[in-house]
Design a protein around this motif. Structure first.
Motif, mmCIF file in Angstrom:
data_model
loop_
_atom_site.group_PDB
_atom_site.id
_atom_site.type_symbol
_atom_site.label_atom_id
_atom_site.label_comp_id
_atom_site.label_asym_id
_atom_site.label_seq_id
_atom_site.Cartn_x
_atom_site.Cartn_y
_atom_site.Cartn_z
ATOM 1 N N GLY A 200 -8.230 -5.301 -7.204
ATOM 2 C CA GLY A 200 -8.191 -4.487 -5.989
ATOM 3 C C GLY A 200 -9.273 -3.416 -5.996
ATOM 4 O O GLY A 200 -9.916 -3.158 -4.973
ATOM 5 N N ILE A 201 -9.490 -2.789 -7.137
ATOM 6 C CA ILE A 201 -10.542 -1.781 -7.259
ATOM 7 C C ILE A 201 -11.903 -2.426 -7.065
ATOM 8 O O ILE A 201 -12.811 -1.845 -6.446
ATOM 9 C CB ILE A 201 -10.468 -1.078 -8.629
ATOM 10 C CG1 ILE A 201 -9.115 -0.385 -8.794
ATOM 11 C CG2 ILE A 201 -11.592 -0.073 -8.773
ATOM 12 C CD1 ILE A 201 -8.923 0.284 -10.152
ATOM 13 N N ARG B 250 -4.637 -3.448 1.132
ATOM 14 C CA ARG B 250 -3.776 -4.525 0.626
ATOM 15 C C ARG B 250 -4.275 -5.041 -0.717
ATOM 16 O O ARG B 250 -3.482 -5.489 -1.552
ATOM 17 C CB ARG B 250 -3.684 -5.652 1.654
ATOM 18 C CG ARG B 250 -2.944 -5.228 2.919
ATOM 19 C CD ARG B 250 -2.680 -6.390 3.852
ATOM 20 N NE ARG B 250 -2.017 -5.937 5.065
ATOM 21 C CZ ARG B 250 -0.714 -5.719 5.165
ATOM 22 N NH1 ARG B 250 0.060 -5.936 4.100
ATOM 23 N NH2 ARG B 250 -0.173 -5.307 6.282
ATOM 24 N N ALA B 251 -5.574 -4.991 -0.930
ATOM 25 C CA ALA B 251 -6.111 -5.385 -2.233
ATOM 26 C C ALA B 251 -5.634 -4.418 -3.309
ATOM 27 O O ALA B 251 -5.289 -4.824 -4.426
ATOM 28 C CB ALA B 251 -7.634 -5.420 -2.183
ATOM 29 N N LEU B 252 -5.582 -3.128 -2.988
ATOM 30 C CA LEU B 252 -5.074 -2.139 -3.943
ATOM 31 C C LEU B 252 -3.577 -2.319 -4.171
ATOM 32 O O LEU B 252 -3.074 -2.096 -5.273
ATOM 33 C CB LEU B 252 -5.356 -0.721 -3.428
ATOM 34 C CG LEU B 252 -6.811 -0.272 -3.461
ATOM 35 C CD1 LEU B 252 -6.956 1.086 -2.774
ATOM 36 C CD2 LEU B 252 -7.333 -0.200 -4.892
ATOM 37 N N GLN B 253 -2.866 -2.740 -3.130
ATOM 38 C CA GLN B 253 -1.429 -2.971 -3.264
ATOM 39 C C GLN B 253 -1.149 -4.119 -4.230
ATOM 40 O O GLN B 253 -0.142 -4.118 -4.931
ATOM 41 C CB GLN B 253 -0.825 -3.273 -1.891
ATOM 42 C CG GLN B 253 0.696 -3.261 -1.872
ATOM 43 C CD GLN B 253 1.241 -3.366 -0.455
ATOM 44 O OE1 GLN B 253 0.609 -3.926 0.437
ATOM 45 N NE2 GLN B 253 2.420 -2.804 -0.234
ATOM 46 N N ARG B 254 -2.077 -5.067 -4.296
ATOM 47 C CA ARG B 254 -1.969 -6.186 -5.244
ATOM 48 C C ARG B 254 -3.092 -6.059 -6.269
ATOM 49 O O ARG B 254 -3.802 -7.034 -6.553
ATOM 50 C CB ARG B 254 -2.068 -7.520 -4.495
ATOM 51 C CG ARG B 254 -1.050 -7.713 -3.409
ATOM 52 C CD ARG B 254 -1.114 -9.127 -2.829
ATOM 53 N NE ARG B 254 -2.440 -9.441 -2.320
ATOM 54 C CZ ARG B 254 -2.841 -9.195 -1.082
ATOM 55 N NH1 ARG B 254 -2.004 -8.623 -0.220
ATOM 56 N NH2 ARG B 254 -4.065 -9.506 -0.697
ATOM 57 N N ASN B 255 -3.240 -4.885 -6.800
ATOM 58 C CA ASN B 255 -4.419 -4.542 -7.595
ATOM 59 C C ASN B 255 -4.708 -5.508 -8.732
ATOM 60 O O ASN B 255 -5.870 -5.791 -9.022
ATOM 61 C CB ASN B 255 -4.259 -3.127 -8.171
ATOM 62 C CG ASN B 255 -5.469 -2.687 -8.969
ATOM 63 O OD1 ASN B 255 -6.593 -2.734 -8.484
ATOM 64 N ND2 ASN B 255 -5.246 -2.271 -10.206
ATOM 65 N N LEU C 201 -2.481 4.735 -5.480
ATOM 66 C CA LEU C 201 -2.900 3.593 -4.668
ATOM 67 C C LEU C 201 -2.686 2.254 -5.365
ATOM 68 O O LEU C 201 -2.502 1.228 -4.707
ATOM 69 C CB LEU C 201 -4.378 3.731 -4.305
ATOM 70 C CG LEU C 201 -4.753 4.798 -3.271
ATOM 71 C CD1 LEU C 201 -6.250 5.086 -3.338
ATOM 72 C CD2 LEU C 201 -4.354 4.344 -1.876
ATOM 73 N N LEU C 202 -2.710 2.258 -6.672
ATOM 74 C CA LEU C 202 -2.656 1.013 -7.429
ATOM 75 C C LEU C 202 -1.257 0.417 -7.445
ATOM 76 O O LEU C 202 -0.309 1.049 -7.895
ATOM 77 C CB LEU C 202 -3.151 1.252 -8.859
ATOM 78 C CG LEU C 202 -4.546 1.884 -8.980
ATOM 79 C CD1 LEU C 202 -4.913 2.059 -10.445
ATOM 80 C CD2 LEU C 202 -5.586 1.070 -8.230
ATOM 81 N N LYS D 192 3.014 5.268 -0.711
ATOM 82 C CA LYS D 192 4.125 5.496 -1.630
ATOM 83 C C LYS D 192 3.888 4.655 -2.876
ATOM 84 O O LYS D 192 3.783 3.431 -2.799
ATOM 85 C CB LYS D 192 5.463 5.124 -0.997
ATOM 86 C CG LYS D 192 6.667 5.314 -1.928
ATOM 87 C CD LYS D 192 7.970 4.998 -1.222
ATOM 88 C CE LYS D 192 9.166 5.080 -2.165
ATOM 89 N NZ LYS D 192 9.278 6.394 -2.832
ATOM 90 N N GLY D 193 3.780 5.320 -4.019
ATOM 91 C CA GLY D 193 3.521 4.619 -5.269
ATOM 92 C C GLY D 193 4.742 3.900 -5.800
ATOM 93 O O GLY D 193 5.854 4.059 -5.287
#
Length: 207
Positions: A95-96, A82-87, A138-139, A164-165
């Motif tokens: 997120g990274i 979820r952190a990567l989803q809201r990077n 992922l970002l 899914k990007g």
């Protein structure tokens, strides 16, 4: 541990962390206990006698997101995805940064975190991998779901995740290998030992 009834500190005995009304867990503070020691014990919820008292839990902020003993393996993984989803919230590539906190590797040695042997000690090197064609999916992705999971042992667990990007038909499948640490500061805490993607190779991770 039995909690003793809270008593009121004398103004001369206050540790500096007690509420304004003087209500504290000391019985009262021992004259032999220095003020600095009393403050340290108060901060972790102990009195000079070793008794514990309740501390109001501090709200977990965005910049505090990272490994924690109370997180299950599923929660630790979900927090990272979820952190990567809201990077880019609340800052660019935050997120990274969260994944870097969860990464289980020695910053002073080469790591196979991404499936290939690389030097990832510096965050910038770690960050660049996520901006390669395979991992960039992922970002800020728009959708993800677990495909399968496997409990390898009591201390190791892996899960395959479909992502899914946000760019058209961009998608990818990633495998997270989670491990539970034993001993030390993070004893019993889940970390990510490896994050690999289907179809990735050493050349595809060139940055």
């Amino acid at each position: 541990m039995h909690l003793q009834k809270l008593k009121t500190c004398n103004s001369s005995d206050l540790c500096g962390l007690c509420p304004p009304n003087g209500c504290c867990a000391w019985r009262p503070h021992s004259s032999r206990t220095s003020r600095s020691i009393r403050r340290a014990l108060c901060a972790v919820g102990l009195s000079d006698s070793g008794d514990s008292f309740p501390i109001r839990p501090r709200k977990r902020l965005d910049w505090d997101i990272g490994p924690a003993f109370e997180l299950s393996k599923e929660q630790a993984l979900d927090m990272q995805i979820r952190a990567l989803q809201r990077n880019n919230e609340p800052s660019r590539d935050h997120g990274i940064e969260v994944l870097y906190r969860f990464a289980d590797f020695d910053p002073f040695a080469r790591s196979s975190y991404f499936g290939v042997n690389r030097d990832l000690g510096q965050f910038e090197r770690f960050r660049r991998i996520f901006h390669t064609p395979h991992y960039s999916v992922l970002l800020s992705h728009v959708q993800h779901s677990a495909l399968s999971s496997l409990q390898i042992s009591e201390l190791q667990w892996k899960q395959r995740v479909w992502v899914k990007g946000y760019k058209g038909n961009e998608e990818g499948v990633f495998e997270f290998l989670m491990v539970k640490r034993l001993g030390g500061r993070y004893d019993g805490t889940w970390f990510t030992r490896q994050l690999t993607c289907d179809g990735c190779s050493d050349k595809s991770l060139s940055v």
